[in-house]
Design a protein around this motif. Sequence first.
Motif, PDB file in Angstrom:
ATOM      1  N   ARG A  20       0.804  -1.359   0.079  1.00 29.70           N
ATOM      2  CA  ARG A  20       0.107  -0.145  -0.013  1.00 29.70           C
ATOM      3  C   ARG A  20       0.971   1.264  -0.031  1.00 29.70           C
ATOM      4  O   ARG A  20       0.306   2.293  -0.431  1.00 29.70           O
ATOM      5  N   GLU A  39       3.964  13.145   1.815  1.00 30.62           N
ATOM      6  CA  GLU A  39       3.117  12.486   0.519  1.00 30.62           C
ATOM      7  C   GLU A  39       1.800  11.958   1.255  1.00 30.62           C
ATOM      8  O   GLU A  39       0.784  12.261   0.648  1.00 30.62           O
ATOM      9  N   VAL A  40       1.820  11.470   2.449  1.00 32.18           N
ATOM     10  CA  VAL A  40       0.714  10.884   3.188  1.00 32.18           C
ATOM     11  C   VAL A  40      -0.215  12.117   3.392  1.00 32.18           C
ATOM     12  O   VAL A  40      -1.473  12.134   3.198  1.00 32.18           O
ATOM     13  N   ASP A  41       0.511  12.999   4.011  1.00 36.68           N
ATOM     14  CA  ASP A  41      -0.289  14.561   4.288  1.00 36.68           C
ATOM     15  C   ASP A  41      -1.019  14.984   3.006  1.00 36.68           C
ATOM     16  O   ASP A  41      -2.173  15.623   3.150  1.00 36.68           O
ATOM     17  N   ASP A  42      -0.305  15.210   1.928  1.00 42.28           N
ATOM     18  CA  ASP A  42      -0.863  15.612   0.792  1.00 42.28           C
ATOM     19  C   ASP A  42      -2.133  14.410   0.238  1.00 42.28           C
ATOM     20  O   ASP A  42      -2.917  15.382  -0.337  1.00 42.28           O
ATOM     21  N   ARG A  43      -1.941  13.292   0.292  1.00 41.01           N
ATOM     22  CA  ARG A  43      -2.943  12.551   0.015  1.00 41.01           C
ATOM     23  C   ARG A  43      -4.108  12.611   0.945  1.00 41.01           C
ATOM     24  O   ARG A  43      -5.462  12.810   0.265  1.00 41.01           O
ATOM     25  N   GLU A  44      -3.964  12.977   2.181  1.00 36.81           N
ATOM     26  CA  GLU A  44      -5.050  13.166   3.033  1.00 36.81           C
ATOM     27  C   GLU A  44      -5.725  14.467   2.775  1.00 36.81           C
ATOM     28  O   GLU A  44      -6.842  14.722   2.761  1.00 36.81           O
ATOM     29  N   ALA A  45      -4.947  15.348   2.427  1.00 32.01           N
ATOM     30  CA  ALA A  45      -5.715  16.687   2.055  1.00 32.01           C
ATOM     31  C   ALA A  45      -6.386  16.543   0.827  1.00 32.01           C
ATOM     32  O   ALA A  45      -7.435  17.172   0.663  1.00 32.01           O
ATOM     33  N   LEU A  47      -7.917  13.814  -0.053  1.00 28.55           N
ATOM     34  CA  LEU A  47      -8.897  13.025   0.035  1.00 28.55           C
ATOM     35  C   LEU A  47     -10.354  13.998   0.611  1.00 28.55           C
ATOM     36  O   LEU A  47     -11.197  13.824   0.453  1.00 28.55           O
ATOM     37  N   ARG A  48      -9.581  15.031   1.502  1.00 31.52           N
ATOM     38  CA  ARG A  48     -10.697  15.909   2.156  1.00 31.52           C
ATOM     39  C   ARG A  48     -11.373  16.737   1.061  1.00 31.52           C
ATOM     40  O   ARG A  48     -12.605  16.959   1.318  1.00 31.52           O
ATOM     41  N   THR A  50     -11.757  16.027  -1.950  1.00 32.11           N
ATOM     42  CA  THR A  50     -12.720  15.091  -3.005  1.00 32.11           C
ATOM     43  C   THR A  50     -13.964  14.877  -2.143  1.00 32.11           C
ATOM     44  O   THR A  50     -15.128  14.643  -2.775  1.00 32.11           O
ATOM     45  N   GLN A  51     -13.713  14.405  -0.707  1.00 29.94           N
ATOM     46  CA  GLN A  51     -14.945  14.347   0.029  1.00 29.94           C
ATOM     47  C   GLN A  51     -15.785  15.653   0.155  1.00 29.94           C
ATOM     48  O   GLN A  51     -17.110  15.404  -0.056  1.00 29.94           O
TER      49      GLN A  51
END
Length: 245
Positions: A20, A39-45, A47-48, A50-51
């Motif tokens: 993953r 990178e995880v922080d960027d993807r979480e941002a 995702l927010r 997109t939500q």
Amino acid sequence: RLAVSRACVSDALALRSAGRFAAVDGDTSPEALRLAAAEVDDREAALRVTQAELEDLHAECGKLLRLNSAADARAQGLEQRLGLGSYDAVAESALTGLRHMDRERRANGREELRGAARLMFVLAQLCGTPRMAHLALDGNRSGRVSMCEFDNGLRLRLGLDYEAISALERPVLRNLFKEIDLQRKGYLTEEDFEHCHPDIWNEYGRPGWPISTPEHQFDPPPGGGRPRSQARSPARSVPPPRLQR
């Protein structure tokens, strides 16, 4: 700090082994872990964001569903209004008028109507306007009448033998459909009905349908003989035809 670092390394290794997340080419150095955390922080941002967009889409979808429900309700109401009154009498009057017109044109040395012109004459008497004719044949409410819907609508919903009415050579369905579908789209829209012999719609249709009566009502005289054409007052209301027999 050592415990936290050890936990971070364990989590990174677990994610990488699960397929993953992969640190930069298997690098587990502090710098690689910081890059991975960024990178995880960027993807979480992302995702927010997109939500949030998904919530807007849900709201818009809800509005569209309500509009679709309202359209279905209006269509059902239309069918109920069409279900009132004597459809057979209106249909028989339209066919009688068509025969009467054929005799008049032959007597005057003019060519009889053929194909789509004959069908538009009958639909003008039954449905009143091109829009109502299109709605009567559009079984799935898509705005497009396919050849199958056209066939089923005329035969089953309106109870018309279009092959006998149109007086075309076989295959009647395909030739009749192509005569109305001038742009060769493969389906019929409301505009196709409007542009198909508009002179017939203007003369024999009912712009105020369903509260107006046909401008030309053809009734056979008592004891048989040639039918006569009677123009009736638009103020008088006759029951509209129904879609299902």
